[in-house]
Scaffold this motif. Structure first.
Motif, PDB file in Angstrom:
ATOM      1  N   VAL A   1       7.384 -29.055  -7.535  1.00 34.27           N
ATOM      2  CA  VAL A   1       6.525 -28.480  -8.812  1.00 34.27           C
ATOM      3  C   VAL A   1       5.366 -28.930  -9.797  1.00 34.27           C
ATOM      4  N   VAL A   2       5.860 -30.105 -10.080  1.00 33.21           N
ATOM      5  CA  VAL A   2       5.541 -31.123 -10.719  1.00 33.21           C
ATOM      6  C   VAL A   2       3.795 -31.807  -9.882  1.00 33.21           C
ATOM      7  N   LEU A   3       4.737 -32.128  -9.029  1.00 34.72           N
ATOM      8  CA  LEU A   3       3.621 -32.071  -8.215  1.00 34.72           C
ATOM      9  C   LEU A   3       1.948 -31.217  -8.251  1.00 34.72           C
ATOM     10  N   VAL A   4       2.131 -30.014  -7.955  1.00 36.88           N
ATOM     11  CA  VAL A   4       1.222 -29.086  -7.721  1.00 36.88           C
ATOM     12  C   VAL A   4       0.400 -28.966  -9.424  1.00 36.88           C
ATOM     13  N   ALA A   5       1.734 -29.371 -10.593  1.00 39.68           N
ATOM     14  CA  ALA A   5       0.779 -29.165 -12.224  1.00 39.68           C
ATOM     15  C   ALA A   5      -0.029 -30.416 -12.476  1.00 39.68           C
ATOM     16  N   ALA A   6       0.667 -31.635 -11.409  1.00 40.88           N
ATOM     17  CA  ALA A   6      -0.388 -32.904 -11.809  1.00 40.88           C
ATOM     18  C   ALA A   6      -1.364 -32.783 -10.782  1.00 40.88           C
ATOM     19  N   ASN A   7      -1.736 -31.884  -9.392  1.00 39.32           N
ATOM     20  CA  ASN A   7      -2.728 -31.730  -8.783  1.00 39.32           C
ATOM     21  C   ASN A   7      -3.798 -30.982  -8.960  1.00 39.32           C
ATOM     22  N   ILE A   8      -3.252 -30.062 -10.130  1.00 37.04           N
ATOM     23  CA  ILE A   8      -4.095 -29.377 -10.980  1.00 37.04           C
ATOM     24  C   ILE A   8      -4.468 -29.573 -12.338  1.00 37.04           C
ATOM     25  N   THR A   9      -3.694 -30.421 -12.939  1.00 41.29           N
ATOM     26  CA  THR A   9      -4.211 -30.750 -14.234  1.00 41.29           C
ATOM     27  C   THR A   9      -5.518 -31.968 -13.775  1.00 41.29           C
ATOM     28  N   VAL A  10      -5.424 -32.635 -12.656  1.00 40.06           N
ATOM     29  CA  VAL A  10      -6.492 -34.103 -11.981  1.00 40.06           C
ATOM     30  C   VAL A  10      -7.068 -33.385 -11.764  1.00 40.06           C
ATOM     31  N   SER A  11      -6.735 -32.968 -10.895  1.00 40.49           N
ATOM     32  CA  SER A  11      -8.507 -31.712 -10.427  1.00 40.49           C
ATOM     33  C   SER A  11      -9.035 -30.835 -10.887  1.00 40.49           C
ATOM     34  N   LEU A  12      -8.811 -30.446 -12.572  1.00 43.45           N
ATOM     35  CA  LEU A  12      -9.597 -30.019 -13.455  1.00 43.45           C
ATOM     36  C   LEU A  12     -10.196 -30.738 -14.197  1.00 43.45           C
ATOM     37  N   THR A  13      -9.776 -31.791 -14.896  1.00 37.57           N
ATOM     38  CA  THR A  13      -9.913 -33.063 -15.741  1.00 37.57           C
ATOM     39  C   THR A  13     -10.655 -34.513 -15.101  1.00 37.57           C
TER      40      THR A  13
ATOM     41  N   GLY B   1     -21.216 -41.698  -4.132  1.00 44.56           N
ATOM     42  CA  GLY B   1     -20.027 -42.279  -4.594  1.00 44.56           C
ATOM     43  C   GLY B   1     -19.084 -41.245  -5.611  1.00 44.56           C
ATOM     44  N   GLU B   2     -20.212 -40.392  -6.185  1.00 48.33           N
ATOM     45  CA  GLU B   2     -19.685 -39.195  -7.066  1.00 48.33           C
ATOM     46  C   GLU B   2     -19.481 -38.432  -6.519  1.00 48.33           C
ATOM     47  N   MET B   3     -19.776 -37.727  -5.781  1.00 49.99           N
ATOM     48  CA  MET B   3     -19.448 -36.724  -4.412  1.00 49.99           C
ATOM     49  C   MET B   3     -18.005 -36.823  -4.067  1.00 49.99           C
ATOM     50  N   ARG B   4     -17.670 -38.211  -3.475  1.00 45.91           N
ATOM     51  CA  ARG B   4     -16.485 -38.184  -2.585  1.00 45.91           C
ATOM     52  C   ARG B   4     -15.858 -37.922  -3.559  1.00 45.91           C
ATOM     53  N   LEU B   5     -14.283 -37.716  -2.723  1.00 50.55           N
ATOM     54  CA  LEU B   5     -12.648 -37.209  -3.900  1.00 50.55           C
ATOM     55  C   LEU B   5     -12.147 -38.420  -3.472  1.00 50.55           C
ATOM     56  N   PRO B   6     -11.763 -38.785  -4.265  1.00 52.81           N
ATOM     57  CA  PRO B   6     -10.505 -40.122  -4.587  1.00 52.81           C
ATOM     58  C   PRO B   6     -10.111 -40.275  -3.021  1.00 52.81           C
ATOM     59  N   THR B   7      -9.326 -41.127  -2.203  1.00 54.43           N
ATOM     60  CA  THR B   7      -8.912 -40.950  -1.460  1.00 54.43           C
ATOM     61  C   THR B   7      -7.415 -40.674  -1.815  1.00 54.43           C
ATOM     62  N   TRP B   8      -6.445 -41.504  -3.402  1.00 53.61           N
ATOM     63  CA  TRP B   8      -5.397 -40.981  -3.355  1.00 53.61           C
ATOM     64  C   TRP B   8      -5.138 -39.061  -3.847  1.00 53.61           C
ATOM     65  N   PHE B   9      -6.273 -38.400  -3.778  1.00 54.33           N
ATOM     66  CA  PHE B   9      -6.298 -36.790  -3.810  1.00 54.33           C
ATOM     67  C   PHE B   9      -5.784 -35.980  -2.622  1.00 54.33           C
ATOM     68  N   PHE B  10      -6.679 -37.082  -1.922  1.00 55.70           N
ATOM     69  CA  PHE B  10      -5.972 -36.633  -0.163  1.00 55.70           C
ATOM     70  C   PHE B  10      -4.174 -37.149  -0.156  1.00 55.70           C
ATOM     71  N   GLY B  11      -3.768 -38.182  -0.834  1.00 57.56           N
ATOM     72  CA  GLY B  11      -2.486 -38.262  -0.621  1.00 57.56           C
ATOM     73  C   GLY B  11      -1.370 -36.446  -1.692  1.00 57.56           C
ATOM     74  N   PHE B  12      -2.252 -36.146  -2.348  1.00 55.31           N
ATOM     75  CA  PHE B  12      -1.873 -35.164  -3.195  1.00 55.31           C
ATOM     76  C   PHE B  12      -1.648 -33.877  -2.101  1.00 55.31           C
ATOM     77  N   GLU B  13      -2.654 -33.334  -1.598  1.00 56.55           N
ATOM     78  CA  GLU B  13      -3.176 -32.348  -0.742  1.00 56.55           C
ATOM     79  C   GLU B  13      -2.298 -32.714   0.304  1.00 56.55           C
ATOM     80  N   GLY B  14      -1.665 -33.817   1.103  1.00 57.36           N
ATOM     81  CA  GLY B  14      -1.093 -34.404   2.106  1.00 57.36           C
ATOM     82  C   GLY B  14       0.176 -33.785   2.205  1.00 57.36           C
ATOM     83  N   VAL B  15       0.832 -34.633   0.500  1.00 56.39           N
ATOM     84  CA  VAL B  15       2.627 -33.569   0.336  1.00 56.39           C
ATOM     85  C   VAL B  15       2.037 -32.349   0.430  1.00 56.39           C
ATOM     86  N   LEU B  16       1.117 -31.521  -0.414  1.00 59.37           N
ATOM     87  CA  LEU B  16       1.855 -30.533  -0.781  1.00 59.37           C
ATOM     88  C   LEU B  16       2.056 -29.369   1.540  1.00 59.37           C
ATOM     89  N   ALA B  17       0.960 -30.444   1.635  1.00 58.88           N
ATOM     90  CA  ALA B  17       1.003 -29.671   3.184  1.00 58.88           C
ATOM     91  C   ALA B  17       2.415 -30.150   3.961  1.00 58.88           C
TER      92      ALA B  17
END
Length: 153
Positions: free
Chosen positions: A58-70, A25-41
């Motif tokens: 651009v805001v979505l990419v910045a949010a994706n990076i910020t969320v990924s790093l935090t 459970g700690e390692m599994r990426l959350p479902t909403w993260f796949f939503g980020f990636e889908g929009v970027l795709a």
């Protein structure tokens, strides 16, 4: 040194603290993260359909990076393992080939995607494919990590 049996469950034979592998459970990426990636795709076709939407992307990419790093900091290990894996690279290359190939094929057939609706539909299909394939790669990678004992089930 011999042990009395008290407090030794967390140490190995060298006396160093044993590290407990993270849970699934700690390692599994959350479902909403796949939503980020889908929009970027689907970003290419979204920008073709709505050229003025680039600031939002651009805001979505910045949010994706910020969320990924935090918020996903603990899961960066899984992300690194996924990107090193052949399966993820194959999925990424397949998605790029699918996008380019389908646009080229449709253009050669005289059915080039030119309408807003066509680009939106193309973006939705690419986003859905990306989410499904990334979820599959994550499941496969986590199964392999559990089998290797690097992650606990």
């Amino acid at each position: 040194m011999s042990s009395t049996g008290t407090g030794t469950a967390d140490t190995d034979t060298t006396g160093a603290a044993a590290t407990v592998p993270p849970g699934l459970g700690e390692m599994r990426l959350p479902t909403w993260f796949f939503g980020f990636e889908g929009v970027l795709a689907g970003a290419f076709d979204l920008l073709r359909a709505f050229p003025s939407a680039w600031p939002a992307l651009v805001v979505l990419v910045a949010a994706n990076i910020t969320v990924s790093l935090t918020l996903l900091r603990k899961r960066l290990r899984l992300a690194r393992l996924l990107w090193r894996g052949k399966g993820t690279r194959k999925v990424a290359l397949a998605l790029v080939a699918l996008r380019v190939g389908s646009h080229v094929l449709l253009g050669a057939l005289g059915l080039a995607v030119a309408s807003t609706l066509g680009h939106v539909l193309f973006a939705v299909v690419m986003a859905a494919l990306t989410v499904v394939l990334l979820a599959y790669v994550q499941r496969t990678a986590l199964t392999a990590l559990v089998a290797a004992g690097k992650v606990t089930a």
